[in-house]
Write a protein that holds these residues in place. Sequence first.
Motif, PDB file in Angstrom:
ATOM      1  N   LYS A 129      -7.140   6.034   5.535  1.00 22.96           N
ATOM      2  CA  LYS A 129      -8.076   5.179   4.799  1.00 22.96           C
ATOM      3  C   LYS A 129      -7.695   5.122   3.317  1.00 22.96           C
ATOM      4  O   LYS A 129      -7.651   4.046   2.718  1.00 22.96           O
ATOM      5  CB  LYS A 129      -9.506   5.700   4.972  1.00 22.96           C
ATOM      6  CG  LYS A 129     -10.538   4.839   4.294  1.00 22.96           C
ATOM      7  CD  LYS A 129     -11.935   5.360   4.529  1.00 22.96           C
ATOM      8  CE  LYS A 129     -12.947   4.491   3.795  1.00 22.96           C
ATOM      9  NZ  LYS A 129     -14.307   4.989   3.935  1.00 22.96           N
ATOM     10  N   THR A 179       0.825  -1.205   0.000  1.00 23.63           N
ATOM     11  CA  THR A 179       0.000   0.000   0.000  1.00 23.63           C
ATOM     12  C   THR A 179       0.865   1.263   0.000  1.00 23.63           C
ATOM     13  O   THR A 179       2.022   1.237   0.419  1.00 23.63           O
ATOM     14  CB  THR A 179      -0.937   0.049   1.222  1.00 23.63           C
ATOM     15  OG1 THR A 179      -0.156   0.201   2.406  1.00 23.63           O
ATOM     16  CG2 THR A 179      -1.822  -1.192   1.301  1.00 23.63           C
ATOM     17  N   SER A 200      -5.625   1.827   1.536  1.00 28.66           N
ATOM     18  CA  SER A 200      -6.496   1.064   0.644  1.00 28.66           C
ATOM     19  C   SER A 200      -6.061   1.210  -0.818  1.00 28.66           C
ATOM     20  O   SER A 200      -6.628   0.578  -1.699  1.00 28.66           O
ATOM     21  CB  SER A 200      -7.959   1.494   0.809  1.00 28.66           C
ATOM     22  OG  SER A 200      -8.134   2.827   0.400  1.00 28.66           O
TER      23      SER A 200
END
Length: 148
Positions: free
Chosen positions: A124, A74, A128
């Motif tokens: 977030k 990520t 993600s």
Amino acid sequence: MITQKAKYALRALTVLADADADEPVMISDIAAQQKIPKKFLEQILLDLKHHGIVVSRRGKQGGYLLLKPAHAITFGEILRIIDGPIAPLPCLSITAYRKCDDCDGEQSCQIRHVFAKVADATRKVLFSTTIADAAQPARGAEVTRLLA
């Protein structure tokens, strides 16, 4: 703002994600394609190697490969490795929490409450969004524009 080093790391990882999984990419090729100073890129890739993100192969056919699949890496993970904690205030850091020096109490701090929302929203998105997302042509153009 993220550092230039973090931007270079993310751009280098997208090059590796776009390459064949078992064909190493030479540092000089990544540096030329992404306009990254070669010596700086060597340091970045060494950091990523120490954190288990990439692996290097020696020899004539040597270079770097992703050690983890691109969909498992990520943006947040890379930013933490390169730039450190992802928090606008030290009292909001997950990995390097510390009380603000001038704080009378976290529960009553209006500034902390606002920036907690910012930190949560930022995390977030960053945790993600993967290198695979950036390497995909449709989303890649948008991510590349954001990193430029």
